[in-house]
Design a protein around this motif. Sequence first.
Motif, PDB file in Angstrom:
ATOM      1  N   ARG A  42       0.826  -1.208   0.000  1.00  0.00           N
ATOM      2  CA  ARG A  42       0.000   0.000   0.000  1.00  0.00           C
ATOM      3  C   ARG A  42       0.865   1.265   0.000  1.00  0.00           C
ATOM      4  NH1 ARG A  42      -2.755  -2.222   4.751  1.00  0.00           N
ATOM      5  NH2 ARG A  42      -4.489  -3.537   4.086  1.00  0.00           N
ATOM      6  N   HIS A  43       0.349   2.305  -0.610  1.00  0.00           N
ATOM      7  CA  HIS A  43       0.950   3.625  -0.465  1.00  0.00           C
ATOM      8  C   HIS A  43       0.562   4.189   0.909  1.00  0.00           C
ATOM      9  CE1 HIS A  43       2.313   3.695  -4.569  1.00  0.00           C
ATOM     10  NE2 HIS A  43       1.093   3.459  -5.019  1.00  0.00           N
ATOM     11  N   TYR A  44       1.307   5.210   1.342  1.00  0.00           N
ATOM     12  CA  TYR A  44       1.057   5.800   2.656  1.00  0.00           C
ATOM     13  C   TYR A  44      -0.380   6.274   2.790  1.00  0.00           C
ATOM     14  CZ  TYR A  44       1.535   8.947   6.649  1.00  0.00           C
ATOM     15  OH  TYR A  44       1.369   9.563   7.857  1.00  0.00           O
ATOM     16  N   GLU A  45      -0.903   6.902   1.744  1.00  0.00           N
ATOM     17  CA  GLU A  45      -2.264   7.419   1.810  1.00  0.00           C
ATOM     18  C   GLU A  45      -3.299   6.294   1.841  1.00  0.00           C
ATOM     19  OE1 GLU A  45      -3.077  10.456   2.457  1.00  0.00           O
ATOM     20  OE2 GLU A  45      -0.969  11.004   2.472  1.00  0.00           O
ATOM     21  N   GLU A  46      -2.932   5.113   1.390  1.00  0.00           N
ATOM     22  CA  GLU A  46      -3.823   3.958   1.464  1.00  0.00           C
ATOM     23  C   GLU A  46      -3.731   3.273   2.825  1.00  0.00           C
ATOM     24  OE1 GLU A  46      -3.727   2.393  -3.153  1.00  0.00           O
ATOM     25  OE2 GLU A  46      -2.026   1.929  -1.842  1.00  0.00           O
ATOM     26  N   GLN A  47      -2.562   3.370   3.440  1.00  0.00           N
ATOM     27  CA  GLN A  47      -2.363   2.685   4.721  1.00  0.00           C
ATOM     28  C   GLN A  47      -3.132   3.372   5.850  1.00  0.00           C
ATOM     29  OE1 GLN A  47      -1.117  -0.141   5.166  1.00  0.00           O
ATOM     30  NE2 GLN A  47      -0.483  -0.352   7.288  1.00  0.00           N
ATOM     31  N   ARG A  48      -3.221   4.678   5.812  1.00  0.00           N
ATOM     32  CA  ARG A  48      -3.890   5.397   6.902  1.00  0.00           C
ATOM     33  C   ARG A  48      -5.364   5.000   7.058  1.00  0.00           C
ATOM     34  NH1 ARG A  48      -4.033  11.015   7.063  1.00  0.00           N
ATOM     35  NH2 ARG A  48      -3.878  11.172   4.787  1.00  0.00           N
ATOM     36  N   PRO A  49      -6.158   4.923   5.985  1.00  0.00           N
ATOM     37  CA  PRO A  49      -7.540   4.453   6.171  1.00  0.00           C
ATOM     38  C   PRO A  49      -7.612   3.001   6.622  1.00  0.00           C
ATOM     39  CG  PRO A  49      -7.084   4.872   3.846  1.00  0.00           C
ATOM     40  CD  PRO A  49      -5.950   5.455   4.620  1.00  0.00           C
ATOM     41  N   ALA A  50      -6.633   2.182   6.215  1.00  0.00           N
ATOM     42  CA  ALA A  50      -6.609   0.800   6.692  1.00  0.00           C
ATOM     43  C   ALA A  50      -6.392   0.763   8.205  1.00  0.00           C
ATOM     44  CB  ALA A  50      -5.509   0.008   5.974  1.00  0.00           C
ATOM     45  N   GLU A  51      -5.528   1.651   8.695  1.00  0.00           N
ATOM     46  CA  GLU A  51      -5.312   1.758  10.142  1.00  0.00           C
ATOM     47  C   GLU A  51      -6.585   2.205  10.849  1.00  0.00           C
ATOM     48  OE1 GLU A  51      -2.131   4.502  10.605  1.00  0.00           O
ATOM     49  OE2 GLU A  51      -0.560   3.082   9.974  1.00  0.00           O
ATOM     50  N   ARG A  52      -7.271   3.182  10.272  1.00  0.00           N
ATOM     51  CA  ARG A  52      -8.493   3.687  10.902  1.00  0.00           C
ATOM     52  C   ARG A  52      -9.556   2.589  11.000  1.00  0.00           C
ATOM     53  NH1 ARG A  52      -7.497   8.157   7.352  1.00  0.00           N
ATOM     54  NH2 ARG A  52      -9.325   7.653   6.073  1.00  0.00           N
ATOM     55  N   ALA A  53      -9.707   1.838   9.922  1.00  0.00           N
ATOM     56  CA  ALA A  53     -10.720   0.776   9.908  1.00  0.00           C
ATOM     57  C   ALA A  53     -10.393  -0.305  10.931  1.00  0.00           C
ATOM     58  CB  ALA A  53     -10.831   0.180   8.513  1.00  0.00           C
ATOM     59  N   ALA A  54      -9.111  -0.670  11.016  1.00  0.00           N
ATOM     60  CA  ALA A  54      -8.706  -1.692  11.980  1.00  0.00           C
ATOM     61  C   ALA A  54      -8.913  -1.202  13.409  1.00  0.00           C
ATOM     62  CB  ALA A  54      -7.237  -2.078  11.756  1.00  0.00           C
ATOM     63  N   GLN A  55      -8.577   0.052  13.665  1.00  0.00           N
ATOM     64  CA  GLN A  55      -8.750   0.583  15.015  1.00  0.00           C
ATOM     65  C   GLN A  55     -10.230   0.689  15.383  1.00  0.00           C
ATOM     66  OE1 GLN A  55      -7.013   0.478  17.486  1.00  0.00           O
ATOM     67  NE2 GLN A  55      -5.898   2.397  17.829  1.00  0.00           N
ATOM     68  N   ALA A  56     -11.058   1.038  14.417  1.00  0.00           N
ATOM     69  CA  ALA A  56     -12.492   1.105  14.693  1.00  0.00           C
ATOM     70  C   ALA A  56     -13.025  -0.265  15.107  1.00  0.00           C
ATOM     71  CB  ALA A  56     -13.237   1.612  13.456  1.00  0.00           C
ATOM     72  N   ARG A  57     -12.552  -1.308  14.422  1.00  0.00           N
ATOM     73  CA  ARG A  57     -12.981  -2.664  14.796  1.00  0.00           C
ATOM     74  C   ARG A  57     -12.530  -3.013  16.207  1.00  0.00           C
ATOM     75  NH1 ARG A  57     -11.705  -3.541   9.277  1.00  0.00           N
ATOM     76  NH2 ARG A  57      -9.558  -4.156   9.774  1.00  0.00           N
ATOM     77  N   ARG A  58     -11.305  -2.633  16.549  1.00  0.00           N
ATOM     78  CA  ARG A  58     -10.793  -2.956  17.875  1.00  0.00           C
ATOM     79  C   ARG A  58     -11.570  -2.187  18.960  1.00  0.00           C
ATOM     80  NH1 ARG A  58     -10.442  -6.580  18.494  1.00  0.00           N
ATOM     81  NH2 ARG A  58      -9.328  -6.408  20.460  1.00  0.00           N
ATOM     82  N   LEU A  59     -11.815  -0.903  18.722  1.00  0.00           N
ATOM     83  CA  LEU A  59     -12.530  -0.104  19.717  1.00  0.00           C
ATOM     84  C   LEU A  59     -13.942  -0.632  19.934  1.00  0.00           C
ATOM     85  CD1 LEU A  59     -11.321   3.453  18.662  1.00  0.00           C
ATOM     86  CD2 LEU A  59     -10.813   2.300  20.831  1.00  0.00           C
ATOM     87  N   ARG A  60     -14.634  -0.979  18.856  1.00  0.00           N
ATOM     88  CA  ARG A  60     -15.981  -1.515  18.994  1.00  0.00           C
ATOM     89  C   ARG A  60     -15.964  -2.846  19.735  1.00  0.00           C
ATOM     90  NH1 ARG A  60     -16.573   0.330  13.396  1.00  0.00           N
ATOM     91  NH2 ARG A  60     -17.867   2.224  13.383  1.00  0.00           N
ATOM     92  N   ASP A  61     -14.957  -3.650  19.439  1.00  0.00           N
ATOM     93  CA  ASP A  61     -14.870  -4.938  20.125  1.00  0.00           C
ATOM     94  C   ASP A  61     -14.620  -4.752  21.619  1.00  0.00           C
ATOM     95  OD1 ASP A  61     -14.568  -7.944  19.956  1.00  0.00           O
ATOM     96  OD2 ASP A  61     -12.600  -7.436  20.778  1.00  0.00           O
ATOM     97  N   LEU A  62     -13.707  -3.840  21.967  1.00  0.00           N
ATOM     98  CA  LEU A  62     -13.389  -3.606  23.373  1.00  0.00           C
ATOM     99  C   LEU A  62     -14.574  -3.000  24.122  1.00  0.00           C
ATOM    100  CD1 LEU A  62      -9.733  -2.255  23.026  1.00  0.00           C
ATOM    101  CD2 LEU A  62     -10.442  -4.492  23.886  1.00  0.00           C
ATOM    102  N   ALA A  63     -15.346  -2.187  23.392  1.00  0.00           N
ATOM    103  CA  ALA A  63     -16.504  -1.558  24.034  1.00  0.00           C
ATOM    104  C   ALA A  63     -17.756  -2.425  23.997  1.00  0.00           C
ATOM    105  CB  ALA A  63     -16.796  -0.220  23.340  1.00  0.00           C
ATOM    106  N   GLY A  64     -17.640  -3.577  23.309  1.00  0.00           N
ATOM    107  CA  GLY A  64     -18.792  -4.455  23.211  1.00  0.00           C
ATOM    108  C   GLY A  64     -19.896  -3.911  22.329  1.00  0.00           C
ATOM    109  N   VAL A  65     -19.486  -3.097  21.345  1.00  0.00           N
ATOM    110  CA  VAL A  65     -20.453  -2.480  20.442  1.00  0.00           C
ATOM    111  C   VAL A  65     -20.382  -3.190  19.099  1.00  0.00           C
ATOM    112  CG1 VAL A  65     -21.152  -0.376  19.254  1.00  0.00           C
ATOM    113  CG2 VAL A  65     -20.212  -0.267  21.584  1.00  0.00           C
ATOM    114  N   GLY A  66     -21.511  -3.691  18.598  1.00  0.00           N
ATOM    115  CA  GLY A  66     -21.543  -4.360  17.310  1.00  0.00           C
ATOM    116  C   GLY A  66     -21.477  -3.348  16.191  1.00  0.00           C
ATOM    117  N   GLU A  67     -20.952  -3.795  15.046  1.00  0.00           N
ATOM    118  CA  GLU A  67     -20.881  -2.893  13.888  1.00  0.00           C
ATOM    119  C   GLU A  67     -22.257  -2.715  13.272  1.00  0.00           C
ATOM    120  OE1 GLU A  67     -17.792  -3.609  11.083  1.00  0.00           O
ATOM    121  OE2 GLU A  67     -16.415  -4.398  12.582  1.00  0.00           O
TER     122      GLU A  67
END
Length: 263
Positions: free
Chosen positions: A238-263
């Motif tokens: 990935r290019h740098y500009e492609e990697q940043r949204p991938a990081e955001r999406a992964a972090q969103a999944r982790r935060l929802r999982d830790l908070a017990g919130v379904g997508e």
Amino acid sequence: MPDPTVLLERDGVRLTADDSVATVTLCNPAKRNAQSPALWRALVEAGRLLPGSVRVVVLRGEGQSFSAGLDRQAFTPEGFDGEPSFIDLARGSDKQLDATIAEYQEAFTWWRRSDIVTIAAVQGHAIGAGFQLALACDLRVCADDAQFAMRETSLGLVPDLGGTKPLVDLVGYARALEICATGRFVHGSEAERLGLANLVVPVAELDASVHDLAAALLAAPRDAVIETKALLRGAVDRHYEEQRPAERAAQARRLRDLAGVGE
């Protein structure tokens, strides 16, 4: 502690599992763990038999060598019992030859699955197919007597078991070309300097160092490691500009999982 459960033992491969850690052992030290199509099929089966609880897989070789590479019997007219010789394969159609090599490659592909982290514990020789098998793993811990060599080109062949991509990723194109085209040995200290080895330790400390690394990998929550591994693997292409949204999406999944919130 109870002994690890033996899940597979055939054709020079042993698979054992102990809760979160599985060990795949190349167990034909009399032949320096030389490889054959039967061994490759056993490695594929080992990947299929991994219990769902396993998070770390250690790959090791019995005896003084990790793996001396392809058993030279493959190049004789008789080949292995019940197997076509490589000479016979060369006389087959392009489609048959491609399909056979693709089948052989399967033994080298599952080691980078997203749900596990794999560690090659390398001592002594890791030549040709042995080098490529070590490269198939996510991480490599090497004894100070480790010797890597890609000898295929010296034999008039090319590395074809999935090793070219990780080798270039680790050491760069120019160094990879030099290593493959000359077939020279890369010793433990150079392997660490080039990035082939994550850690180089005395031979007597290899098992303990791998155990410590496995324990460190198990300390973090499994899903966080899986997401992080996927991010880092994807970053290669990935290019740098492609990697940043991938990081955001992964972090969103982790935060929802830790908070017990379904997508």
